[in-house]
Design a protein around this motif. Structure first.
Motif, mmCIF file in Angstrom:
data_model
loop_
_atom_site.group_PDB
_atom_site.id
_atom_site.type_symbol
_atom_site.label_atom_id
_atom_site.label_comp_id
_atom_site.label_asym_id
_atom_site.label_seq_id
_atom_site.Cartn_x
_atom_site.Cartn_y
_atom_site.Cartn_z
ATOM 1 N N ALA A 27 0.841 -0.993 -0.041
ATOM 2 C CA ALA A 27 -0.203 0.079 0.273
ATOM 3 C C ALA A 27 0.945 1.322 -0.051
ATOM 4 O O ALA A 27 0.714 2.036 -0.836
ATOM 5 C CB ALA A 27 -0.673 -0.033 1.065
ATOM 6 N N PRO A 28 1.873 1.339 0.886
ATOM 7 C CA PRO A 28 2.679 2.768 0.631
ATOM 8 C C PRO A 28 3.531 2.858 -0.365
ATOM 9 O O PRO A 28 3.638 3.829 -1.058
ATOM 10 C CB PRO A 28 3.634 2.361 1.934
ATOM 11 N N ILE A 29 3.994 1.595 -1.005
ATOM 12 C CA ILE A 29 4.492 1.771 -2.334
ATOM 13 C C ILE A 29 3.439 2.007 -3.519
ATOM 14 O O ILE A 29 3.929 3.136 -4.359
ATOM 15 C CB ILE A 29 5.121 0.357 -2.895
ATOM 16 N N ALA A 30 2.351 1.806 -3.431
ATOM 17 C CA ALA A 30 1.325 2.103 -4.544
ATOM 18 C C ALA A 30 0.967 3.525 -4.257
ATOM 19 O O ALA A 30 1.070 4.205 -5.277
ATOM 20 C CB ALA A 30 0.182 1.189 -4.302
ATOM 21 N N THR A 31 0.964 4.034 -3.124
ATOM 22 C CA THR A 31 0.477 5.299 -2.866
ATOM 23 C C THR A 31 1.281 6.553 -3.047
ATOM 24 O O THR A 31 1.360 7.332 -3.661
ATOM 25 C CB THR A 31 -0.313 5.350 -1.624
ATOM 26 N N ASP A 32 2.382 6.049 -2.279
ATOM 27 C CA ASP A 32 3.569 7.050 -1.997
ATOM 28 C C ASP A 32 4.609 7.037 -3.216
ATOM 29 O O ASP A 32 4.838 8.284 -3.783
ATOM 30 C CB ASP A 32 4.413 6.850 -0.563
ATOM 31 N N THR A 33 5.232 5.980 -3.375
ATOM 32 C CA THR A 33 6.224 5.777 -4.301
ATOM 33 C C THR A 33 5.347 6.233 -5.891
ATOM 34 O O THR A 33 6.186 6.742 -6.824
ATOM 35 C CB THR A 33 7.124 4.465 -4.206
ATOM 36 N N ALA A 34 4.637 5.176 -6.368
ATOM 37 C CA ALA A 34 3.927 5.262 -7.437
ATOM 38 C C ALA A 34 2.822 6.285 -7.673
ATOM 39 O O ALA A 34 2.626 6.698 -8.936
ATOM 40 C CB ALA A 34 3.218 3.933 -7.743
ATOM 41 N N GLY A 35 2.609 6.853 -6.674
ATOM 42 C CA GLY A 35 1.763 8.036 -6.880
ATOM 43 C C GLY A 35 0.132 7.787 -7.057
ATOM 44 O O GLY A 35 -0.556 8.673 -7.493
ATOM 45 N N LEU A 36 -0.368 6.699 -6.961
ATOM 46 C CA LEU A 36 -1.613 6.080 -7.097
ATOM 47 C C LEU A 36 -2.367 6.594 -5.863
ATOM 48 O O LEU A 36 -2.004 6.784 -4.780
ATOM 49 C CB LEU A 36 -1.723 4.528 -7.400
ATOM 50 N N GLY A 37 -3.703 6.767 -6.143
ATOM 51 C CA GLY A 37 -4.563 7.130 -5.210
ATOM 52 C C GLY A 37 -4.948 5.852 -4.264
ATOM 53 O O GLY A 37 -4.842 4.792 -4.749
ATOM 54 N N LEU A 39 -7.613 4.491 -3.728
ATOM 55 C CA LEU A 39 -8.731 3.711 -4.262
ATOM 56 C C LEU A 39 -7.865 2.490 -5.175
ATOM 57 O O LEU A 39 -8.424 1.286 -5.335
ATOM 58 C CB LEU A 39 -9.599 4.070 -5.109
ATOM 59 N N TRP A 40 -6.612 2.882 -5.585
ATOM 60 C CA TRP A 40 -5.971 1.775 -6.576
ATOM 61 C C TRP A 40 -5.218 0.736 -5.669
ATOM 62 O O TRP A 40 -4.972 -0.350 -6.155
ATOM 63 C CB TRP A 40 -4.956 2.376 -7.237
ATOM 64 N N VAL A 41 -5.275 0.865 -4.432
ATOM 65 C CA VAL A 41 -4.692 -0.031 -3.390
ATOM 66 C C VAL A 41 -5.373 -1.367 -3.655
ATOM 67 O O VAL A 41 -4.448 -2.592 -3.690
ATOM 68 C CB VAL A 41 -4.560 0.350 -2.036
ATOM 69 N N SER A 42 -6.751 -1.722 -3.584
ATOM 70 C CA SER A 42 -7.249 -3.050 -3.654
ATOM 71 C C SER A 42 -6.920 -3.563 -5.052
ATOM 72 O O SER A 42 -6.759 -4.700 -5.340
ATOM 73 C CB SER A 42 -8.779 -2.541 -3.612
ATOM 74 N N VAL A 43 -6.702 -2.572 -6.209
ATOM 75 C CA VAL A 43 -6.472 -3.187 -7.479
ATOM 76 C C VAL A 43 -5.164 -3.829 -7.431
ATOM 77 O O VAL A 43 -4.811 -4.660 -7.988
ATOM 78 C CB VAL A 43 -6.659 -2.004 -8.712
ATOM 79 N N VAL A 44 -4.136 -3.052 -6.964
ATOM 80 C CA VAL A 44 -2.668 -3.361 -6.798
ATOM 81 C C VAL A 44 -2.703 -4.812 -5.959
ATOM 82 O O VAL A 44 -1.969 -5.790 -6.473
ATOM 83 C CB VAL A 44 -1.808 -2.392 -6.072
ATOM 84 N N LEU A 45 -3.485 -4.971 -4.950
ATOM 85 C CA LEU A 45 -3.344 -6.290 -4.270
ATOM 86 C C LEU A 45 -4.282 -7.409 -5.050
ATOM 87 O O LEU A 45 -3.573 -8.376 -4.761
ATOM 88 C CB LEU A 45 -4.165 -6.074 -2.867
ATOM 89 N N VAL A 46 -5.119 -6.937 -5.760
ATOM 90 C CA VAL A 46 -5.688 -8.162 -6.441
ATOM 91 C C VAL A 46 -4.750 -8.536 -7.497
ATOM 92 O O VAL A 46 -4.483 -9.874 -7.975
ATOM 93 C CB VAL A 46 -7.054 -7.612 -7.140
ATOM 94 N N LEU A 47 -4.041 -7.601 -8.312
ATOM 95 C CA LEU A 47 -3.105 -7.789 -9.217
ATOM 96 C C LEU A 47 -1.922 -8.865 -8.682
ATOM 97 O O LEU A 47 -1.491 -9.664 -9.242
ATOM 98 C CB LEU A 47 -2.331 -6.569 -9.907
ATOM 99 N N PHE A 48 -1.620 -8.459 -7.345
ATOM 100 C CA PHE A 48 -0.313 -9.119 -6.754
ATOM 101 C C PHE A 48 -0.907 -10.545 -6.474
ATOM 102 O O PHE A 48 -0.075 -11.441 -7.008
ATOM 103 C CB PHE A 48 0.083 -8.413 -5.337
ATOM 104 N N GLY A 49 -2.175 -10.742 -5.875
ATOM 105 C CA GLY A 49 -2.619 -12.032 -5.828
ATOM 106 C C GLY A 49 -2.708 -12.802 -6.986
ATOM 107 O O GLY A 49 -2.603 -14.047 -7.155
#
Length: 79
Positions: A27-37, A39-49
């Motif tokens: 979540a911190p990588i998606a929001t802070d480093t990648a600059g995603l909102g 709301l995208w954390v769930s999408v990133v977790l699903v893609l990781f899964g």
């Protein structure tokens, strides 16, 4: 035989620990480093899964298909 079983169990535990560590920092990588909102954390977790599932499935199939060849080569090499 017991040391090999312990090694396999240790490797499995390390894989699970690495997965949970990834969840912690994803979540911190998606929001802070990648600059995603947020709301995208769930999408990133699903893609990781999904990526994890596909990777494990392909690795298992490759191991089933070529595992005996690797084992034979390992026993033929001098130590």
């Amino acid at each position: 035989m017991l040391p090999r079983l312990l090694l396999v169990m240790l490797l499995g535990a390390l894989v699970h620990a690495a997965t949970f560590a990834t969840f912690t920092f994803l979540a911190p990588i998606a929001t802070d480093t990648a600059g995603l909102g947020e709301l995208w954390v769930s999408v990133v977790l699903v893609l990781f899964g999904v990526g994890s599932f596909v990777g494990v499935t392909l690795a298992g199939r490759l191991s089933d298909r070529h595992g005996k060849q690797v084992e034979r080569q390992r026993h033929q090499e001098p130590r």
